[in-house]
Design a protein around this motif. Structure first.
Motif, short mmCIF file in Angstrom:
data_model
loop_
_atom_site.label_atom_id
_atom_site.label_comp_id
_atom_site.label_asym_id
_atom_site.label_seq_id
_atom_site.Cartn_x
_atom_site.Cartn_y
_atom_site.Cartn_z
N ALA A 253 29.77 -44.20 18.75
CA ALA A 253 30.74 -43.79 17.73
C ALA A 253 31.25 -45.06 17.06
CB ALA A 253 31.88 -43.01 18.35
N GLU A 254 30.95 -45.22 15.79
CA GLU A 254 31.36 -46.42 15.06
C GLU A 254 32.84 -46.36 14.75
OE1 GLU A 254 31.38 -49.77 14.10
OE2 GLU A 254 29.27 -49.36 13.80
N VAL A 255 33.59 -47.37 15.21
CA VAL A 255 35.00 -47.43 14.84
C VAL A 255 35.11 -47.82 13.38
CG1 VAL A 255 35.77 -48.00 17.16
CG2 VAL A 255 35.19 -49.84 15.57
N GLY A 256 36.30 -47.63 12.83
CA GLY A 256 36.47 -47.94 11.42
C GLY A 256 36.33 -46.68 10.60
N ALA A 257 36.15 -46.87 9.32
CA ALA A 257 36.09 -45.70 8.44
C ALA A 257 35.01 -45.90 7.40
CB ALA A 257 37.46 -45.46 7.81
N GLY A 258 35.37 -46.37 6.22
CA GLY A 258 34.40 -46.42 5.14
C GLY A 258 33.71 -47.76 5.00
N LEU A 259 32.59 -47.73 4.31
CA LEU A 259 31.87 -48.95 3.93
C LEU A 259 31.10 -48.68 2.65
CD1 LEU A 259 28.77 -48.19 4.80
CD2 LEU A 259 29.48 -49.04 7.01
N VAL A 260 30.73 -49.76 2.00
CA VAL A 260 29.92 -49.70 0.78
C VAL A 260 28.47 -50.01 1.13
CG1 VAL A 260 29.52 -50.69 -1.51
CG2 VAL A 260 31.87 -50.36 -0.69
N ILE A 261 27.58 -49.15 0.67
CA ILE A 261 26.13 -49.39 0.83
C ILE A 261 25.61 -49.85 -0.53
CG2 ILE A 261 23.90 -48.39 1.44
CD1 ILE A 261 25.43 -46.33 3.12
N ALA A 262 25.56 -51.16 -0.70
CA ALA A 262 25.09 -51.76 -1.94
C ALA A 262 23.57 -51.68 -2.01
CB ALA A 262 25.58 -53.19 -2.05
N PRO A 263 22.97 -51.97 -3.17
CA PRO A 263 21.51 -51.83 -3.30
C PRO A 263 20.70 -52.61 -2.27
CG PRO A 263 22.49 -52.00 -5.46
CD PRO A 263 23.60 -52.24 -4.48
N ASN A 264 21.17 -53.79 -1.86
CA ASN A 264 20.41 -54.56 -0.88
C ASN A 264 20.35 -53.85 0.46
OD1 ASN A 264 23.28 -55.42 -1.04
ND2 ASN A 264 22.77 -56.69 0.71
N ALA A 265 21.44 -53.16 0.83
CA ALA A 265 21.43 -52.37 2.07
C ALA A 265 20.63 -51.09 1.89
CB ALA A 265 22.85 -52.06 2.51
N ALA A 266 20.81 -50.43 0.74
CA ALA A 266 20.07 -49.19 0.48
C ALA A 266 18.56 -49.43 0.54
CB ALA A 266 20.46 -48.62 -0.88
N ARG A 267 18.14 -50.59 0.06
CA ARG A 267 16.71 -50.93 0.05
C ARG A 267 16.15 -50.95 1.47
NH1 ARG A 267 17.50 -55.16 -2.72
NH2 ARG A 267 17.35 -54.01 -4.70
N GLN A 268 16.90 -51.53 2.40
CA GLN A 268 16.43 -51.59 3.79
C GLN A 268 16.53 -50.23 4.47
OE1 GLN A 268 14.78 -54.12 4.82
NE2 GLN A 268 15.26 -55.21 2.92
N LEU A 269 17.54 -49.46 4.14
CA LEU A 269 17.65 -48.12 4.72
C LEU A 269 16.52 -47.22 4.24
CD1 LEU A 269 21.51 -47.61 4.42
CD2 LEU A 269 20.21 -48.10 6.50
N ARG A 270 16.10 -47.41 3.01
CA ARG A 270 14.94 -46.65 2.51
C ARG A 270 13.69 -47.03 3.30
NH1 ARG A 270 14.06 -43.83 -1.98
NH2 ARG A 270 15.94 -44.62 -3.04
N ARG A 271 13.50 -48.31 3.56
CA ARG A 271 12.32 -48.76 4.31
C ARG A 271 12.36 -48.27 5.75
NH1 ARG A 271 12.29 -54.49 1.29
NH2 ARG A 271 10.78 -53.96 -0.31
N LEU A 272 13.57 -48.09 6.27
CA LEU A 272 13.70 -47.56 7.62
C LEU A 272 13.47 -46.06 7.66
CD1 LEU A 272 14.36 -48.42 10.54
CD2 LEU A 272 16.79 -48.06 10.00
N GLY A 273 13.53 -45.42 6.50
CA GLY A 273 13.29 -43.99 6.43
C GLY A 273 14.53 -43.14 6.62
N VAL A 274 15.73 -43.73 6.41
CA VAL A 274 16.95 -42.98 6.66
C VAL A 274 17.85 -42.84 5.43
CG1 VAL A 274 16.97 -43.66 9.09
CG2 VAL A 274 18.27 -45.01 7.44
N LEU A 275 17.44 -43.38 4.28
CA LEU A 275 18.32 -43.34 3.12
C LEU A 275 18.62 -41.91 2.70
CD1 LEU A 275 19.98 -44.88 1.08
CD2 LEU A 275 17.96 -45.03 -0.39
N ASP A 276 17.63 -41.04 2.74
CA ASP A 276 17.88 -39.65 2.36
C ASP A 276 18.91 -39.00 3.27
OD1 ASP A 276 16.15 -39.82 0.23
OD2 ASP A 276 14.47 -38.83 1.27
N ALA A 277 18.83 -39.30 4.56
CA ALA A 277 19.82 -38.75 5.51
C ALA A 277 21.20 -39.31 5.22
CB ALA A 277 19.40 -39.06 6.94
N VAL A 278 21.28 -40.59 4.92
CA VAL A 278 22.56 -41.20 4.58
C VAL A 278 23.16 -40.55 3.35
CG1 VAL A 278 23.67 -43.33 3.79
CG2 VAL A 278 22.04 -43.41 5.68
N ARG A 279 22.32 -40.30 2.36
CA ARG A 279 22.80 -39.73 1.09
C ARG A 279 23.40 -38.34 1.25
NH1 ARG A 279 19.31 -41.31 -3.90
NH2 ARG A 279 19.61 -39.09 -4.33
N GLU A 280 22.99 -37.62 2.29
CA GLU A 280 23.53 -36.28 2.51
C GLU A 280 25.03 -36.31 2.76
OE1 GLU A 280 21.40 -34.47 5.68
OE2 GLU A 280 19.48 -34.41 4.60
#
Length: 404
Positions: free
Chosen positions: A44-71
């Motif tokens: 369980a990640e403590v904290g609350a919000g964060l920004v997923i900038a394009p450089n992070a989104a790019r790696q999440l897409r390569r990991l195959g989880v960006l679509d899940a994150v976008r939900e």
């Protein structure tokens, strides 16, 4: 440790936050097994919000989880919306909907940390994560890397990755305790239910209110169900560096007394806020020693003023996995390559994040007026292209071409 292919090193990752799980996920994508040891009884990640900038989104897409994150994330229409503290005058704003993908190939999102953690965790086999494993000692000697836990058997590994945060046991064991200095700042954090938040805060916008000695950021998260609120103020004698410590609503309001009443109404709607001190740490000149290395906040704790902490941990994870996978028989060399790849970039981000507080917190007067005038002519999305346009794959392209 879970089963591994013959001859592969036993890789232990200490810490099951976003960085540690991302390291395990990216290693798995490269066909390399690792085991994550997390002290909490559940992920369980403590904290609350964060920004997923394009450089992070790019790696999440390569990991195959960006679509899940976008939900569960919110795609931003507006970013870097700077407002004046007293009356909410907009000093500048960035049209992310029109420009972000065109410039960098990805959009910018805001998300709850727990949603991002869950998406990354989905790429890590359940038997690769051991929970309730609080590490109390790390030893590296005589060719043996040993993790000793409060409960359960000790673990010996061939490679250890310290993703155990700003108070890293691994870092302290290898390089000594990282001395922290008082930054003079603290942070407040709250989550405001959308039904209690004013309309201006529910927009798909990352808004920064800036004023003398303080600034405050808000944006929607959790598919718009909440507004994430984080604010920075003088710390006084407060020095607790923990995301689980709290303040009172009255203490939070006192720091922003006299600010636009829409903002103080938003603070009231958030209920009891968290509060933690921002302690300052100089960048480390190296992260690795033999077959041991660091990742994320354990390696490069940075002020959150460019919203790049989680993004850099994800980049670390992707780069580390690639380096190890390409030189699995010589982990020490792979880890040296990893830190040589990552340290210049994270050090630069630590430096610019550090300097942002002074810019945001100017007292009213000539310097503040000059800053506000400059904002009207700046394009932060373009000016920070070195952050958002970064593509880790380009770092490996020359070596890949040489092998062809």
């Amino acid at each position: 440790m879970r089963a591994r292919r013959s001859g592969a090193p036993r890789i232990a990752i200490l810490g099951g936050g976003i960085g540690g799980l991302a390291a395990a996920a990216f290693l798995g994508k490269e066909g390399v097994a690792a085991t994550v040891y997390e002290q909490a009884p559940r992920l369980a990640e403590v904290g609350a919000g964060l920004v997923i900038a394009p450089n992070a989104a790019r790696q999440l897409r390569r990991l195959g989880v960006l679509d899940a994150v976008r939900e569960r994330a919110v795609q931003l229409d507006t970013g870097w919306e700077f407002r004046r503290w007293a009356d909410g005058t907009i000093l500048s704003a960035e049209d992310l909907a029109a420009s972000c993908e065109r410039l960098y190939g990805e959009q910018t999102y805001t998300a709850h940390r727990a949603d991002l953690l869950a998406a990354v965790q989905s790429q890590v086999p359940a038997d690769s994560v051991e929970l309730g494993r609080k590490c109390v000692k790390f030893e590296a000697g005589d060719g043996v890397l040993r993790l000793t836990f409060e409960d359960g058997d000790p673990v010996e590994a061939d490679v250890v990755i310290g993703a155990d945060g700003v108070h890293s046991i691994v870092r302290n064991a290898i390089f000594g305790a990282s001395p922290a200095t008082d930054s003079g700042l603290c942070a407040f954090r709250a989550l405001v239910p959308a039904e209690r938040a004013p309309a201006f805060a529910r927009r798909a916008a990352q808004t920064l209110w800036i004023g003398p000695g303080h600034h405050l950021v808000h944006y929607p998260v959790s598919a718009g169900a909440f507004v994430n609120l984080v604010a920075f103020a003088p710390a006084g004698d407060f020095t607790t560096e923990s995301w689980t410590s709290t303040a009172t609503v009255e203490e939070f309001l006192a720091e922003f007394d006299g600010w636009d009443e829409r903002l103080t109404d938003l603070i009231r709607a958030g209920g009891t806020p968290a509060r933690w001190a921002l302690l300052d740490r100089a960048p480390l000149p190296r992260w690795s020693e033999g077959n041991v290395t660091l990742l994320g906040d354990a390696a490069h704790p940075m002020f959150p003023f460019f919203a790049q902490g989680a993004a850099q941990a994800i980049e670390d994870a992707a780069g580390l996995a690639r380096c190890l996978a390409e030189d699995l028989e010589n982990p020490a060399a792979a880890l040296r390559r990893y830190e040589e790849l990552r340290i210049p970039r994270t050090t630069r981000l630590q430096d610019v994040s550090h300097g942002r507080a002074e810019i945001n917190h100017l007292d009213d007067g000539p310097d503040q007026q000059a800053r506000d005038a400059a904002f009207r002519h700046q394009d932060p999305l373009v000016a920070n292209g070195w952050i958002y346009g970064y593509d880790l794959e380009a770092e490996f392209a020359p070596a890949a071409a040489a092998k062809q």
